[in-house]
Design a protein around this motif. Sequence first.
Motif, PDB file in Angstrom:
ATOM      1  N   ARG A  46     -15.907   4.282  22.964  1.00  0.00           N
ATOM      2  CA  ARG A  46     -16.436   4.366  21.870  1.00  0.00           C
ATOM      3  C   ARG A  46     -17.447   5.361  21.687  1.00  0.00           C
ATOM      4  N   PHE A  47     -18.195   4.480  22.748  1.00  0.00           N
ATOM      5  CA  PHE A  47     -20.154   4.585  22.526  1.00  0.00           C
ATOM      6  C   PHE A  47     -20.463   5.125  24.009  1.00  0.00           C
ATOM      7  N   GLU A  48     -19.337   6.176  24.255  1.00  0.00           N
ATOM      8  CA  GLU A  48     -20.246   6.908  25.533  1.00  0.00           C
ATOM      9  C   GLU A  48     -21.464   7.393  25.884  1.00  0.00           C
ATOM     10  N   VAL A  49     -21.836   8.186  24.946  1.00  0.00           N
ATOM     11  CA  VAL A  49     -23.113   8.596  24.979  1.00  0.00           C
ATOM     12  C   VAL A  49     -24.228   7.354  25.178  1.00  0.00           C
ATOM     13  N   VAL A  50     -23.782   6.357  24.594  1.00  0.00           N
ATOM     14  CA  VAL A  50     -25.257   5.200  24.969  1.00  0.00           C
ATOM     15  C   VAL A  50     -24.830   4.094  25.671  1.00  0.00           C
ATOM     16  N   GLY A  51     -23.693   4.555  26.553  1.00  0.00           N
ATOM     17  CA  GLY A  51     -23.786   3.459  27.810  1.00  0.00           C
ATOM     18  C   GLY A  51     -23.743   4.738  29.057  1.00  0.00           C
ATOM     19  N   ILE A  52     -23.647   5.859  28.730  1.00  0.00           N
ATOM     20  CA  ILE A  52     -24.422   6.697  30.096  1.00  0.00           C
ATOM     21  C   ILE A  52     -25.243   6.245  30.525  1.00  0.00           C
ATOM     22  N   ALA A  53     -25.839   6.691  28.925  1.00  0.00           N
ATOM     23  CA  ALA A  53     -27.739   7.145  29.320  1.00  0.00           C
ATOM     24  C   ALA A  53     -28.157   5.522  29.464  1.00  0.00           C
ATOM     25  N   VAL A  54     -27.621   4.873  29.165  1.00  0.00           N
ATOM     26  CA  VAL A  54     -28.819   3.219  29.934  1.00  0.00           C
ATOM     27  C   VAL A  54     -28.008   2.926  31.289  1.00  0.00           C
ATOM     28  N   PHE A  55     -26.661   3.736  31.620  1.00  0.00           N
ATOM     29  CA  PHE A  55     -26.523   3.123  33.627  1.00  0.00           C
ATOM     30  C   PHE A  55     -28.332   3.793  33.982  1.00  0.00           C
ATOM     31  N   LEU A  56     -27.701   5.317  33.441  1.00  0.00           N
ATOM     32  CA  LEU A  56     -28.739   6.512  34.308  1.00  0.00           C
ATOM     33  C   LEU A  56     -29.862   6.446  34.104  1.00  0.00           C
ATOM     34  N   SER A  57     -30.177   5.137  32.838  1.00  0.00           N
ATOM     35  CA  SER A  57     -32.319   4.384  32.711  1.00  0.00           C
ATOM     36  C   SER A  57     -32.164   3.587  33.740  1.00  0.00           C
ATOM     37  N   LEU A  58     -31.120   2.554  33.760  1.00  0.00           N
ATOM     38  CA  LEU A  58     -30.960   1.390  35.340  1.00  0.00           C
ATOM     39  C   LEU A  58     -31.088   2.144  36.504  1.00  0.00           C
ATOM     40  N   VAL A  59     -30.656   3.635  35.989  1.00  0.00           N
ATOM     41  CA  VAL A  59     -30.616   4.279  37.828  1.00  0.00           C
ATOM     42  C   VAL A  59     -31.902   4.566  38.247  1.00  0.00           C
ATOM     43  N   PHE A  60     -32.760   5.371  37.012  1.00  0.00           N
ATOM     44  CA  PHE A  60     -33.908   6.038  36.855  1.00  0.00           C
ATOM     45  C   PHE A  60     -34.961   4.309  37.444  1.00  0.00           C
ATOM     46  N   THR A  61     -35.161   3.274  36.917  1.00  0.00           N
ATOM     47  CA  THR A  61     -35.391   2.413  36.669  1.00  0.00           C
ATOM     48  C   THR A  61     -35.714   1.799  37.903  1.00  0.00           C
ATOM     49  N   ALA A  62     -34.719   1.471  38.632  1.00  0.00           N
ATOM     50  CA  ALA A  62     -33.859   1.283  40.164  1.00  0.00           C
ATOM     51  C   ALA A  62     -35.150   2.339  41.428  1.00  0.00           C
ATOM     52  N   LEU A  63     -35.106   3.381  40.845  1.00  0.00           N
ATOM     53  CA  LEU A  63     -35.114   4.213  41.883  1.00  0.00           C
ATOM     54  C   LEU A  63     -36.836   4.643  41.082  1.00  0.00           C
ATOM     55  N   LEU A  64     -37.628   4.128  39.944  1.00  0.00           N
ATOM     56  CA  LEU A  64     -38.616   4.520  39.764  1.00  0.00           C
ATOM     57  C   LEU A  64     -39.852   3.424  40.522  1.00  0.00           C
ATOM     58  N   ARG A  65     -38.715   1.972  39.539  1.00  0.00           N
ATOM     59  CA  ARG A  65     -39.326   0.396  40.023  1.00  0.00           C
ATOM     60  C   ARG A  65     -40.382   0.277  41.466  1.00  0.00           C
ATOM     61  N   PRO A  66     -39.969   0.477  42.783  1.00  0.00           N
ATOM     62  CA  PRO A  66     -40.942   0.542  43.849  1.00  0.00           C
ATOM     63  C   PRO A  66     -42.357   1.496  43.547  1.00  0.00           C
ATOM     64  N   SER A  67     -41.555   2.688  43.282  1.00  0.00           N
ATOM     65  CA  SER A  67     -43.197   2.955  43.239  1.00  0.00           C
ATOM     66  C   SER A  67     -44.530   2.682  42.259  1.00  0.00           C
ATOM     67  N   VAL A  68     -44.198   1.922  41.218  1.00  0.00           N
ATOM     68  CA  VAL A  68     -44.527   1.919  40.300  1.00  0.00           C
ATOM     69  C   VAL A  68     -45.645   0.482  40.399  1.00  0.00           C
ATOM     70  N   ASN A  69     -44.478  -1.030  41.239  1.00  0.00           N
ATOM     71  CA  ASN A  69     -45.295  -1.685  41.687  1.00  0.00           C
ATOM     72  C   ASN A  69     -46.326  -1.379  42.485  1.00  0.00           C
ATOM     73  N   ILE A  70     -45.873   0.157  43.551  1.00  0.00           N
ATOM     74  CA  ILE A  70     -46.577   0.092  44.392  1.00  0.00           C
ATOM     75  C   ILE A  70     -48.533   0.284  43.942  1.00  0.00           C
ATOM     76  N   THR A  71     -48.578   1.897  43.049  1.00  0.00           N
ATOM     77  CA  THR A  71     -49.599   2.496  41.964  1.00  0.00           C
ATOM     78  C   THR A  71     -49.981   1.345  41.414  1.00  0.00           C
ATOM     79  N   SER A  72     -49.529   0.702  40.109  1.00  0.00           N
ATOM     80  CA  SER A  72     -49.739  -0.834  39.555  1.00  0.00           C
ATOM     81  C   SER A  72     -50.969  -1.925  40.220  1.00  0.00           C
ATOM     82  N   ARG A  73     -50.821  -1.160  41.820  1.00  0.00           N
ATOM     83  CA  ARG A  73     -52.361  -3.004  42.047  1.00  0.00           C
ATOM     84  C   ARG A  73     -53.711  -1.711  41.751  1.00  0.00           C
ATOM     85  N   TRP A  74     -53.795  -0.133  41.634  1.00  0.00           N
ATOM     86  CA  TRP A  74     -55.191   0.539  41.494  1.00  0.00           C
ATOM     87  C   TRP A  74     -55.180   0.780  40.153  1.00  0.00           C
ATOM     88  N   LEU A  75     -53.902   1.002  38.907  1.00  0.00           N
ATOM     89  CA  LEU A  75     -53.919   1.174  37.771  1.00  0.00           C
ATOM     90  C   LEU A  75     -53.100   0.446  37.117  1.00  0.00           C
TER      91      LEU A  75
END
Length: 438
Positions: free
Chosen positions: A114-143
């Motif tokens: 029923r809320f397919e659009v929201v479910g897909i968006a949350v799933f993609l957001s978790l995918v983006f988070t899994a991909l961005l998290r390592p680079s954010v953890n590294i750059t947050s040491r200086w920024l």
Amino acid sequence: MNSRPLRPRRGGGSESTDSPGPAKSTAASASPARSTSSKGTASGSNGRVSGTAAAKSRSTGALAGTRNMARQRALAENNADALVNLRLRLAAAYSWRILVVGAAVYVAYLLLLRFEVVGIAVFLSLVFTALLRPSVNITSRWLPRSLSVLVSMVGSLAVIGGIFTLVGTTVADESSSLSHEFSGGLDRIERWLEGAPFHVNPSALTGLQGKITSFISSHRSTLINQALSGASRAVEILTVLALAVFCSIFFTNSGEQMWRWFTVQLPGESGSTWDRAGRAAWTTFSGYTRGVIIVAATNAVMVGISLYLLKVPLALPLTLLEFFASFVPLVGSPVAMAVATVVALAGRGVVTAIIVLVLIVVFGQIEGHVLQPLVMGWAVRLHPVVVAVSVIAGTVAAGLVGAVVAVPLVSIAWSIVRELRTSPEADADVDVTAPDEP
């Protein structure tokens, strides 16, 4: 007179272990008190053994009598539950609980549809988070962390936009020559089908392009409606992407606080259990996401280099198609290579198409025996049969989206089961805190 002490025998009286006959009589007469004591000991031992046996007999009889009385009472009261076999009752207890859990899962599935659009968006957001998290953890040491999230997000969007722009520019530049190549390729395919081993009747292939044109003109309204629905679908896709990017920004920046708030709201001691399950689920999901990106990129590079060396038309778009198709395990990459084979057949001829067809087998072996065990073996511990069944079941249940999310969902469920089956003694020492990622 010296004599050894008498030892009682289980069978009855006591006797010496020395010489028989007169010596035994002399020993008995010399120490009547000791003999009397030994006899008393032997008779006491026999009495204790007999008493134990009698107690066991009485206990067995009492147990049998209790069972008979319970059975008679059940028969008298017509108590069916008491007469049913224990294993059958256990199976029935498991069955109705499994039915309740299945009903809850089905209701959750209906809500997701029923809320397919929201479910897909949350799933993609978790995918983006899994991909961005390592680079954010590294750059947050200086920024600052918020600035690190912004830099990583903008850089990723720039890379993705640049790739799609390059693909569009390549297709636009080759469009003039592609029409001529494909028309010649269709003629070659017709001649190939007319020859051995197919021997297709030439009249069946004559005017094929005219038939296609007449079909398009007769079904013009249907095609226009499908194009309009595709345009609305494109707007929906853009909405999903925008919501996914928006959620991933907050998941990457403050996912720990969000997870901590969620676990604190849970009643009793269940927060620690949910914390363990959440950690296991996120570890598996992030590992699967990064692993499938590495496998897809490796497949795309191999396919792109091969198609470029073979001078197959649309090599770059076909490479991009291979990259996205690799997100569907076992099935996606062969389908993308089959499309590349058709393009090679139309653009370069039969020999090139056969070479691309051989590459399907070679790349499939490399992916199945090298990339998957090496890159994803530690994150996804599933048998290939389970992967295949999950992909097919997901496709039947939710189409292409189901095929993409089936394997990670099954992997997450299995990792949670393995985590919760471990020793629960550590639950008392686990703080209700957030995992490293949301």
